[in-house]
Write an enzyme that holds these catalytic residues in place. Structure first.
Site, short mmCIF file in Angstrom:
data_model
loop_
_atom_site.label_atom_id
_atom_site.label_comp_id
_atom_site.label_asym_id
_atom_site.label_seq_id
_atom_site.Cartn_x
_atom_site.Cartn_y
_atom_site.Cartn_z
N SER A 152 -4.40 -8.18 -5.16
CA SER A 152 -4.73 -7.38 -3.97
C SER A 152 -4.71 -8.32 -2.77
CB SER A 152 -6.14 -6.81 -4.15
OG SER A 152 -6.60 -6.23 -2.94
N TYR A 203 -15.32 -7.10 -6.18
CA TYR A 203 -13.87 -6.83 -6.15
C TYR A 203 -13.13 -8.06 -5.61
CZ TYR A 203 -9.56 -4.16 -5.41
OH TYR A 203 -8.25 -3.70 -5.47
N1 LIG Z 1 -5.37 1.56 -3.86
C1 LIG Z 1 -5.59 0.46 -3.16
O1 LIG Z 1 -5.94 0.52 -1.96
C2 LIG Z 1 -5.38 -0.88 -3.82
C3 LIG Z 1 -5.19 -2.02 -3.01
C4 LIG Z 1 -4.96 -3.26 -3.61
C5 LIG Z 1 -4.92 -3.35 -4.99
N2 LIG Z 1 -5.09 -2.23 -5.76
C6 LIG Z 1 -5.05 -2.39 -7.21
O2 LIG Z 1 -4.08 -1.50 -7.76
C7 LIG Z 1 -4.38 -1.32 -9.15
C8 LIG Z 1 -4.22 0.15 -9.50
O3 LIG Z 1 -5.28 0.89 -8.89
P1 LIG Z 1 -5.01 2.25 -8.11
O4 LIG Z 1 -5.17 1.96 -6.67
O5 LIG Z 1 -3.78 2.88 -8.59
O6 LIG Z 1 -6.32 3.10 -8.54
P2 LIG Z 1 -6.47 4.36 -9.49
O7 LIG Z 1 -7.94 4.58 -9.64
O8 LIG Z 1 -5.65 5.48 -8.98
O9 LIG Z 1 -5.85 3.86 -10.88
C9 LIG Z 1 -6.51 2.91 -11.70
C10 LIG Z 1 -6.32 3.29 -13.16
O10 LIG Z 1 -6.99 2.32 -13.97
C11 LIG Z 1 -7.63 3.01 -15.03
N3 LIG Z 1 -8.73 2.24 -15.62
C12 LIG Z 1 -10.00 2.09 -15.15
N4 LIG Z 1 -10.74 1.37 -16.02
C13 LIG Z 1 -9.92 1.04 -17.06
C14 LIG Z 1 -10.10 0.30 -18.24
N5 LIG Z 1 -11.28 -0.26 -18.56
N6 LIG Z 1 -9.05 0.16 -19.08
C15 LIG Z 1 -7.85 0.74 -18.79
N7 LIG Z 1 -7.63 1.47 -17.69
C16 LIG Z 1 -8.65 1.61 -16.82
C17 LIG Z 1 -8.13 4.30 -14.38
O11 LIG Z 1 -8.45 5.28 -15.36
C18 LIG Z 1 -6.95 4.66 -13.51
O12 LIG Z 1 -6.02 5.47 -14.21
C19 LIG Z 1 -5.79 -1.87 -9.35
O13 LIG Z 1 -5.72 -3.15 -9.96
C20 LIG Z 1 -6.32 -1.99 -7.95
O14 LIG Z 1 -7.34 -2.96 -7.83
C21 LIG Z 1 -5.31 -1.01 -5.21
#
Ligand SMILES: NC(=O)c1ccc[n+]([C@@H]2O[C@H](COP(=O)([O-])OP(=O)(O)OC[C@H]3O[C@@H](n4cnc5c(N)ncnc54)[C@H](O)[C@@H]3O)[C@@H](O)[C@H]2O)c1
Length: 284
Positions: A144, A157
């Site tokens: 991130s 985080y």
């Molecule tokens: N959305 C943002 O603004 C953002 C920014 C930077 C980084 N990210 C990163 O992107 C990645 C994806 O997140 P997203 O934004 O798509 O969020 P999201 O909540 O839409 O998707 C995350 C997924 O991870 C799954 N998950 C949660 N706990 C879990 C576990 N213990 N084992 C397996 N799966 C699990 C959830 O069920 C969900 O399907 C993450 O690593 C997040 O930190 C997101």
């Protein structure tokens, strides 16, 4: 890895947000999919969308909690038994919790570090030897912008994502040391619209929240929610950029260009040695 056609993509967090879009981008390249998530319904929806957009895509799913090494091993076994190999590993599952560090509970730390850090650690531990052995593969770790820049209210985080950047860089160097034909990409997006601000929906009961958040924490959480929802770059675009990075063997991916500028300002703040750098309020 230049030619992804027919290769096997392994995606954690494949039931929502970026994981779902990565699945669609991989399917568009005729890859086979192995999806893992704690959200089984979400994964089924991903499979449905993939089938709708790219009929005939072969896929396997598993209810996977990435924080558990033995489950990650079963996940790798599934890829092996179903498709005989795993080629591109997306260590992508992630969750978020707010609050100032002194309010965060042991459950908050265990949950978020378990998913965001140990989920990637176990993915690297289990899959890297497979890729080295087959002399082909690529590992994508979703870090991130929070792996470089710290805003308030997100200590756990931020700590977890800094650790993912450190792990990814070191992994790339260690693979270089043994001349492995295995690439690494460290994905560092800023806010973009997904379900991340509703991470508590999948919080396990044994790591349940035990405190009432303070007013400041709630206000900050609302700002984070808005920042996620108003993110200008979509998960679809970030997935495409990530797949291109795999094809071009590119290590860092910063989909939001402004982040690199802010990292420069943080380096300047460090050189000045006076105040902690605030990425949400960089000019003070
Ligand atoms: N959305 C943002 O603004 C953002 C920014 C930077 C980084 N990210 C990163 O992107 C990645 C994806 O997140 P997203 O934004 O798509 O969020 P999201 O909540 O839409 O998707 C995350 C997924 O991870 C799954 N998950 C949660 N706990 C879990 C576990 N213990 N084992 C397996 N799966 C699990 C959830 O069920 C969900 O399907 C993450 O690593 C997040 O930190 C997101």
């Amino acid at each position: 890895m230049q030619a992804l056609n027919g290769k096997v993509a392994v995606i954690t967090g494949g039931g929502s947000g970026l994981g779902r879009e990565l699945a669609l981008s991989c399917a568009a390249r005729a890859m086979k999919l192995v999806l893992g998530d704690v959200d089984e319904k979400g994964m089924q929806e991903t499979v449905r969308l993939v089938e709708e957009a790219h009929a005939g895509t072969e896929s396997a799913t598993m209810r996977l909690d990435v924080s558990k090494l033995e489950q990650m091993q079963q996940f790798a076994d599934l890829a092996k038994s179903r498709f005989g190999a795993a080629h591109v590993i997306f260590n992508n599952a992630g969750v978020s919790v707010g609050g100032p560090a002194w309010e965060n509970t042991p459950h908050d730390w265990e949950w978020v570090m378990g998913v965001n850090l140990y989920g990637v650690v176990w993915g690297v531990k289990v899959f890297t030897p497979m890729l080295i052995e087959q002399n082909e593969g690529h590992i994508v770790n979703t870090a991130s912008a929070a792996g470089w820049l710290n805003g308030p209210n997100m200590a756990i985080y931020n700590v977890s994502k800094h650790a993912v950047v450190a792990l990814s860089e070191t992994l790339a160097l260690d693979l270089r040391d043994i001349n492995a034909n295995v690439g690494v990409t460290c994905l560092c997006p800023a806010f973009f619209p997904t379900g991340i601000h509703e991470s508590a929906r999948n919080r396990p009961a044994d790591k349940a929240q035990t405190i009432t958040p303070s007013e400041t924490a709630l206000k900050r959480a609302e700002l984070t929610k808005q920042a996620v929802q108003k993110g200008k770059i979509q998960a679809t675009d970030i997935a495409e950029m990530t797949l291109k990075a795999v094809e071009e063997d590119q290590f860092y991916v910063f989909p939001h260009r402004k982040i690199k500028q802010l990292i420069g300002l943080r380096a300047q703040a460090a050189a000045d040695e006076k105040k902690a750098f605030d990425s949400l309020n960089p000019v003070q």
